[in-house]
Design an enzyme around this catalytic site. Structure first.
Site, PDB file in Angstrom:
ATOM      1  N   HIS A  16       5.430  -0.179  -1.796  1.00  0.00           N
ATOM      2  CA  HIS A  16       6.547   0.723  -1.516  1.00  0.00           C
ATOM      3  C   HIS A  16       7.600   0.109  -0.593  1.00  0.00           C
ATOM      4  O   HIS A  16       8.400   0.826  -0.014  1.00  0.00           O
ATOM      5  CB  HIS A  16       6.024   2.004  -0.863  1.00  0.00           C
ATOM      6  CG  HIS A  16       5.050   2.777  -1.685  1.00  0.00           C
ATOM      7  ND1 HIS A  16       5.387   3.285  -2.921  1.00  0.00           N
ATOM      8  CD2 HIS A  16       3.756   3.126  -1.466  1.00  0.00           C
ATOM      9  CE1 HIS A  16       4.333   3.922  -3.420  1.00  0.00           C
ATOM     10  NE2 HIS A  16       3.326   3.831  -2.564  1.00  0.00           N
ATOM     11  N   HIS A  60       3.899   7.240  -7.292  1.00  0.00           N
ATOM     12  CA  HIS A  60       2.781   6.510  -7.885  1.00  0.00           C
ATOM     13  C   HIS A  60       2.646   6.871  -9.353  1.00  0.00           C
ATOM     14  O   HIS A  60       1.618   6.617  -9.975  1.00  0.00           O
ATOM     15  CB  HIS A  60       1.478   6.838  -7.167  1.00  0.00           C
ATOM     16  CG  HIS A  60       1.568   6.723  -5.692  1.00  0.00           C
ATOM     17  ND1 HIS A  60       1.820   7.797  -4.885  1.00  0.00           N
ATOM     18  CD2 HIS A  60       1.471   5.646  -4.883  1.00  0.00           C
ATOM     19  CE1 HIS A  60       1.863   7.387  -3.628  1.00  0.00           C
ATOM     20  NE2 HIS A  60       1.656   6.088  -3.596  1.00  0.00           N
TER      21      HIS A  60
END
Lengths: 334, 334
Positions: free
Chosen positions: A58, A220
């Protein structure tokens, strides 16, 4: 899978080495805890420390928020997996100046479990720990169940407020209080146009047709609100902004910080085109953009898509938002 | 084509509106010249002004380098097309304080033609103009023909040095001299893993197999040195870094600034993994990394790939490199 990496087993290790090599004045490692980084000047004397962490994949979350007047330390797991409680404990010990530590992380089961365990172990060692949780994703649960919402890009406003409050010398309880108040005033919604590929898996996290998008998809690849034909930037901005505005709600006379966050593979021009429409909608409703943040603040590797966040401001938040930071992974030190 | 945009005809217009709306304290428009932006405080009194420009699709190039102590104005064309001489002239007039203007742009035929025309027209109006050209792409021509090389991401070091020299009060001839000297010491090489799509065309600029990469490909999809099976990050970094080092050459005892630039769709972790190896190679050769720049500095919309640049430093360059700038499209104002 088309990535510029070496052995997938070494990815996180090599990424961390690259970060520390690039910015040795900002980052410091903790011996024996390879998936942790702390601010080079840790512990900062007489300051409440802020820790965060979560799965890798991320960037600039989570490590990139370490810096002066910002986050003091972070631990990361494998791609999209929680860091361990032991590593988080090591971070906690390395950054605590005696004033206590605020854990600030996203609302995911694995993260909560590991941060809770770390907090207990830290308390056993005499370190005071409080927790704040980012749960800004409007799409992930209805308003009546907002405690179930996932934390996505909007957590960056929490980092900023927590880091600034701590830098100003606020005690732990107050840092938590103002951080929680900030997080309560942040709402986000995202749209995904493509999946990403977890290196160890080697194939995309989901499939989506060339003419489709999914509104509200998690970072995700969690299921969103609806999948439909790709719409225009204006239509996407309108749908997302209206949902966000209605949720808090944000109302006429409000001042907001606006974040248009690229998920990894979105051309920057698309972010600006989207911001233009978001800002137009806000203006029409009498909501003023105090400050804009446009770029990659929380990604899903090479996922294509973006998210929009609003943060409703008051005088205290504005003051904290304007405190400068030094965080080279964000600021690129140009 | 999967992009978050509206009508392709409106893309550049809406992108510019988004940029100005996001950062109204930095950018100012010139009436009747919709594809230009200048620094909000232009003309800056008694300062040599710097202008740049080129095709759209490369953000943060070119507009994102406008700011304090950096670039004063820029004009952009359609995606991957030159801006017009008239627009560049309008920029020139809006930013000139009477001390003259340096044009700093990449080595592409269309850009050269239009900047040359603009320079002539500006001289007719009594504005002194000099030109510096970025031609850092080692892959695009052999060293004996380095004046034919394309300009790619390394031009950002030229912006930094030119902007800092002008901010320090250097006269036009000196700003050009130090900028040219800096550009002479910059070398870049890139690798592309995927094409991008020009919105008005609607299909990818080229085709490349799922297991292939092209080393040395230009940022508009220009042919590179070789196309081959995708290698590891370390192998790619090694090939590119060795070629760059040999070209200047960079030698033991040198200090360099290193840029690892994402082309648009490359996950940030890949940039750090690549930087790690570049830095390791430099270290082994006794070349010291003075400062690292890692992120998106010059993109090809959603192209996947990255480039590596080295900039050989001396004391003057180091001093100029360390002068802080305010450029919110780069610094994200966090």
């Amino acid at each position: 899978m088309k990535k510029i990496i070496n052995k997938t087993d070494n990815l996180i290790k090599e990424m961390l080495e690259g970060i520390v090599d690039a910015y040795p004045n900002t980052f410091k490692r903790i011996e024996d805890y390879p998936r942790t980084l702390v601010y080079a000047n840790s512990p900062v004397k007489d300051k409440v420390a802020i820790a965060t962490g979560g799965g890798s994949g991320h960037l600039p979350l989570f490590l990139g928020y370490i810096g002066k007047n910002l986050i003091d330390g972070a631990s990361v797991g494998e791609v999209f997996s929680s860091p361990s409680a032991n590593e988080m404990l090591a971070v906690t010990k390395a950054i605590d100046s005696g004033k206590g530590v605020l854990y600030l992380y996203g609302n995911y089961g694995g993260d909560i479990m590991n941060f809770d365990m770390a907090a207990e172990m830290a308390e056993d060692e005499g370190i005071k720990v409080l927790k704040s949780i980012g749960a800004d994703d409007v799409a992930s649960a209805p308003k009546e169940k907002k405690e179930d919402r996932r934390g996505i890009a909007g957590i960056m406003f929490g980092y900023k407020i927590a880091g600034a409050a701590a830098a100003k010398g606020a005690p732990l309880e107050e840092v938590k209080k103002v951080t929680d108040a900030a997080l309560e005033n942040v709402r986000t919604m995202g749209v995904a146009l493509s999946p990403c590929t977890i290196p160890a898996v080697g194939k995309p996290t989901f499939e989506i047709a060339e003419d489709e998008m999914e509104i509200g998809m998690g970072i995700h690849g969690e299921r969103g609100i609806k999948r439909e034909k790709l719409k225009t930037a204006d239509e996407i901005a309108e749908f997302m902004t209206e949902r966000i505005i209605d949720d808090l709600p944000y109302v006429k006379g409000d001042e907001v910080a606006v974040l248009v966050n690229g998920l990894g593979a979105t051309a920057q021009q698309e972010l600006y085109v989207t911001f233009r429409k978001v800002n137009e909608i806000l203006k029409a409703k009498g909501i003023k953009t105090y400050k804009a943040f446009i770029g990659e603040y929380a990604t899903s590797m090479e996922m294509k898509g973006l998210s929009v966040s609003l943060f409703k401001l008051n005088d205290e938040f504005k003051e904290l938002l304007d405190i400068p930071v030094e965080a080279p992974m964000l600021l690129q030190q140009f």
